[in-house]
Design an enzyme around this catalytic site. Structure first.
Site, PDB file in Angstrom:
ATOM      1  N   CYS A  62      11.375   9.355  -4.621  1.00 51.07           N
ATOM      2  CA  CYS A  62      11.473   7.905  -4.554  1.00 51.07           C
ATOM      3  C   CYS A  62      12.754   7.506  -3.812  1.00 51.07           C
ATOM      4  O   CYS A  62      13.816   8.089  -4.065  1.00 51.07           O
ATOM      5  CB  CYS A  62      11.495   7.323  -5.971  1.00 51.07           C
ATOM      6  N   HIS A  93       1.947   5.133  -7.377  1.00 48.41           N
ATOM      7  CA  HIS A  93       3.417   5.157  -7.345  1.00 48.41           C
ATOM      8  C   HIS A  93       3.942   3.762  -7.017  1.00 48.41           C
ATOM      9  O   HIS A  93       4.896   3.279  -7.645  1.00 48.41           O
ATOM     10  CB  HIS A  93       3.897   6.192  -6.302  1.00 48.41           C
ATOM     11  N   GLU A  94       3.287   3.095  -6.043  1.00 48.89           N
ATOM     12  CA  GLU A  94       3.759   1.755  -5.639  1.00 48.89           C
ATOM     13  C   GLU A  94       3.446   0.700  -6.696  1.00 48.89           C
ATOM     14  O   GLU A  94       4.302  -0.139  -7.007  1.00 48.89           O
ATOM     15  CB  GLU A  94       3.123   1.345  -4.308  1.00 48.89           C
ATOM     16  N   HIS A 104       5.906   0.618  -9.402  1.00 43.78           N
ATOM     17  CA  HIS A 104       7.150  -0.090  -9.097  1.00 43.78           C
ATOM     18  C   HIS A 104       7.033  -1.578  -9.429  1.00 43.78           C
ATOM     19  O   HIS A 104       8.017  -2.207  -9.827  1.00 43.78           O
ATOM     20  CB  HIS A 104       7.525   0.053  -7.611  1.00 43.78           C
TER      21      HIS A 104
END
Ligand SMILES: O=CN(O)CCNC(=O)c1cccc(Cl)c1Cl
Ligand code: NI
Length: 183
Positions: free
Chosen positions: A110, A153-154, A157
């Site tokens: 990241c 993963h995004e 966030h």
């Protein structure tokens, strides 16, 4: 152009905040931001530009990584079958997912984490994502394997979740139940 100095690092509240929905249609400022995020990803994958501007490579970027708590993210990558993905995503959400899990055998990294965190990150192997794209069109994407991993993963966030939150505490290389390795 966005560079590494625009990316917030661990400890910044934005990385642990649930981002706000973007009201539609997106403003010109929001569209420009998404375009800048996509450009950053392309630059970060260009050896010359990345070297020139000292960019770490990335295949995705979420607005909270820029200290902006809006539900926007960009992805730019090619999967192992050579399929290209390049999207500016507004309000992306997982509307359905497989029971089966998957993880990258090489782990994840990241841009907001200036250290290597080893271990398998179990995620859904297949997901369906709905979002609005940069031009205000509805998107419905059925994703699997590497693409599914990157999108998760995004979207994490946007919910204040970091990839290492998913790594098994006692044994980072514990093979999750019903999970397949993605090389
Ligand atoms: O949030 C996005 N970043 O932090 C960009 C840098 N990380 C990566 O490109 C990356 C690397 C490995 C696995 C995944 Cl899934 C991702 Cl996303
Ligand atoms: Ni990240």
């Amino acid at each position: 152009m966005l560079t590494m100095k625009d990316i917030v690092r661990e400890g910044h509240a934005s990385l642990r905040t649930v981002a706000e929905d973007v009201s539609l249609p997106p403003t010109d400022e929001e569209k420009t931001l998404l375009q800048d995020m996509l450009e950053f990803l392309k630059n970060s994958q260009d050896d010359n530009i990345a070297c020139e501007y000292d960019l770490r490579p990335g295949v995705g970027l979420a607005a909270p990584q820029l200290g902006i708590n809006k539900r926007m993210a960009a992805v730019h990558f090619e999967d192992f079958k050579g399929k290209h993905y390049s999207y500016g995503l507004i309000n992306p959400r997982i509307v359905s997912h497989s029971v089966e899990k998957a993880y990258l055998s090489g782990g994840e990294g990241c841009l907001s984490v200036d250290r290597n965190v080893e271990g398998y990150v179990p995620r859904y192997a297949r997901i369906t994502v709905k979002a609005t794209d940069i031009d205000g069109n509805d998107l419905k994407l059925r994703l699997r394997d590497y693409a599914a991993i990157v999108f998760q993963h995004e979207i994490d966030h946007l919910n204040g979740v970091m990839f290492y939150d998913h790594i098994h505490n006692d044994n980072p290389f514990h093979i999750p139940e019903n999970a397949k390795a993605i090389e």
